[in-house]
Structures are given as C-alpha cells and as structure tokens.
Write a protein that holds these residues in place. Structure first.
Motif, short mmCIF file in Angstrom:
data_model
loop_
_atom_site.label_atom_id
_atom_site.label_comp_id
_atom_site.label_asym_id
_atom_site.label_seq_id
_atom_site.Cartn_x
_atom_site.Cartn_y
_atom_site.Cartn_z
N UNK A 80 0.82 -1.21 0.00
CA UNK A 80 0.00 0.00 0.00
C UNK A 80 0.86 1.26 0.00
N UNK A 81 2.00 1.24 0.70
CA UNK A 81 2.87 2.41 0.71
C UNK A 81 3.50 2.63 -0.66
N UNK A 140 -6.59 6.21 0.40
CA UNK A 140 -7.67 5.88 -0.54
C UNK A 140 -8.65 7.04 -0.66
N UNK A 141 -9.04 7.62 0.46
CA UNK A 141 -9.97 8.74 0.42
C UNK A 141 -9.36 9.95 -0.28
N UNK A 142 -8.11 10.23 0.03
CA UNK A 142 -7.45 11.39 -0.58
C UNK A 142 -7.32 11.23 -2.08
N UNK A 143 -6.82 10.08 -2.52
CA UNK A 143 -6.59 9.89 -3.95
C UNK A 143 -7.89 9.72 -4.72
N UNK A 144 -8.93 9.23 -4.07
CA UNK A 144 -10.24 9.18 -4.73
C UNK A 144 -10.73 10.60 -5.03
N UNK A 157 -9.92 6.22 -15.66
CA UNK A 157 -9.59 4.86 -15.21
C UNK A 157 -8.13 4.76 -14.81
N UNK A 158 -7.25 5.39 -15.59
CA UNK A 158 -5.84 5.36 -15.25
C UNK A 158 -5.57 6.11 -13.94
N UNK A 159 -6.27 7.21 -13.73
CA UNK A 159 -6.08 7.98 -12.50
C UNK A 159 -6.50 7.17 -11.27
N UNK A 160 -7.45 6.26 -11.44
CA UNK A 160 -7.95 5.46 -10.32
C UNK A 160 -7.21 4.14 -10.15
N UNK A 161 -6.28 3.84 -11.04
CA UNK A 161 -5.53 2.58 -10.91
C UNK A 161 -4.75 2.56 -9.59
N UNK A 163 1.10 7.12 -6.44
CA UNK A 163 -0.02 8.00 -6.75
C UNK A 163 0.29 9.44 -6.37
N UNK A 164 0.98 9.64 -5.27
CA UNK A 164 1.31 11.01 -4.84
C UNK A 164 2.17 11.71 -5.88
#
Length: 232
Positions: free
Chosen positions: A37-38, A199-203, A128-132, A44-45
């Motif tokens: 997860x890290x 998960x909340x932040x990147x969503x 979709x790519x942004x949510x991968x 993602x960051x």
C-alpha cells in the motif's frame, strides 16, 4: 535515549519469533500488505503532483492567447499528458472537417458531436488510469484490521491453552502470550489506517482531475464553436 528504542525493537522481534506459525503468517502478510500500500501511495502522490503541475502549465499556455495550433505543435506529436492530447484531437477533427471548405450548419453540428464523443472517450480512459491502484488501498484498508484480529484471536486461544496446560495464571505468565496476540492487531491497524486515508485522498484527487479534464473539454468545444461561427 537510544537504549530504550533498542529494547523496544528487540521486544518486537521477540514477539514475532515467539508467536506460533499462524500468527507469524498473519504478521508477515500484514507487513507485505503495508509495504504494497505504501508503494501505491508514493506512486499516486508523485503521479498526481506531476499531472496537476503539467495541467496548470498547459492551461496557462492555452489561456495566454497564443494560437491553439502553435500550442499543440509545441506539445509534440505524442504528448503523454491528456490535456495536449485532447487539444490535438479536437484540432485534428477540425482540420479534417475543413478540408472540403466551409461547413454547413449540419456539418458543424456533426463535427461538434464527433469532437464531444472523442473527448468523452479520452476522459473515460484517463479517469480509469487515475484510479488505478486505488483498489489495492481499498482492500488493504478494509481487510487488514480483520486479518490482524484473526491473528489476535488465534494467539489468545493458544495462550489460554498454554495457560491451562501450565496451570499458572499469574501476570508474568499471561502477559507475553497476550502481547504476541495483540501485536497482530496493531500491525493490522498500522497497515489499514494509512491505506484508508490515502484511498480517500486519492479518490478525491482522481475526481478533481477528471473534473479538470471535463472543464478543458468544454473549453475546447466552445473554441471550436466560435471558429464555426466565424467561418459561417
């Protein structure tokens, strides 16, 4: 100050080493899930930071008043960022439609519809790519506490069995076994909490980026509509 930290680390290792194979498996699995997860969190960051930085620079270039063809040419033939790809897509459709000369009202409407469909398709792919990777964070966030709790329950069951066999219930006998079991829950929470927050932040970030693409698509369609109005 350094010595207490060393003792703590040794105790953690001892808790792991003295646990039975089921609890050890749970602990190892939680550590792997946390590292996974890290890795997603860092990836993602950096990606969202880069996407938004490039988007801001490109939007500034578009709003500078320079010709759109010049900005599209400057982006190169195969830009990685979706905004210049959207611009090139709209301009390509415009040039193809204009090859036969001035467009009638019906042809203009067909052009606008084709551009809208093409941009919507591109936005869907980019969303979709942004949510991968968010699925990984969701799974880790929701499952890790329960996996850790399973390790704790298993460890406590073994501890009570050992206590019953030894016939000794004083704190010195009970505490190490209970600590081993609770350590699994601690690992589960340590894996779940960062994954849940990320998960909340990147969503939210993915939703904002999709909205940014949709706003740019609206601006492009408005620009094409203005060109159609001038050429009518």
């Amino acid at each position: 100050m350094g010595e207490p930290g060393t003792v703590h680390m040794l105790n953690v290792v001892e808790l792991f080493m003295s646990a039975d194979w089921v609890v050890k498996s749970v602990m190892i699995g939680l550590v792997i899930a946390s590292l996974w997860s890290w890795a997603v969190i860092l990836d993602k960051a950096f990606k969202f930071a880069g996407l938004n930085r490039q988007a801001s620079a490109f939007e500034n270039a578009v709003s500078s008043g320079r010709p759109l063809e010049e900005i599209a040419a400057q982006a190169g033939p195969d830009p990685a960022h979706p905004l210049p790809r959207m611009l090139q897509l709209a301009l390509t459709d415009w040039r193809e439609a204009r090859q036969g000369g001035a467009l009638s009202e019906t042809q203009g409407q067909l052009l606008m519809s084709r551009i809208e469909r093409s941009l919507d398709s591109l936005i869907a792919r980019e969303s979709q790519q942004a949510e991968e990777g968010l699925g990984v964070l969701s799974v880790v966030a929701t499952s890790s506490p329960f996996i850790g709790l399973f390790g704790t329950v298993w460890g406590i069951m073994n501890a009570f069995g050992a206590i019953a066999s030894a016939g000794n219930t004083n704190l010195a006998t009970v505490a190490p076994a209970i600590a081993e079991a609770l350590f699994a829950t601690a690992l589960g929470l340590a894996a779940a909490i960062p994954a849940y927050m990320a998960y909340n932040k990147f969503s939210i970030d993915a939703g904002k980026f999709t909205g940014r693409l949709e706003s740019f698509a609206d601006e492009l369609q408005a620009a094409v509509a203005r060109r159609l109005g001038r050429s009518a």
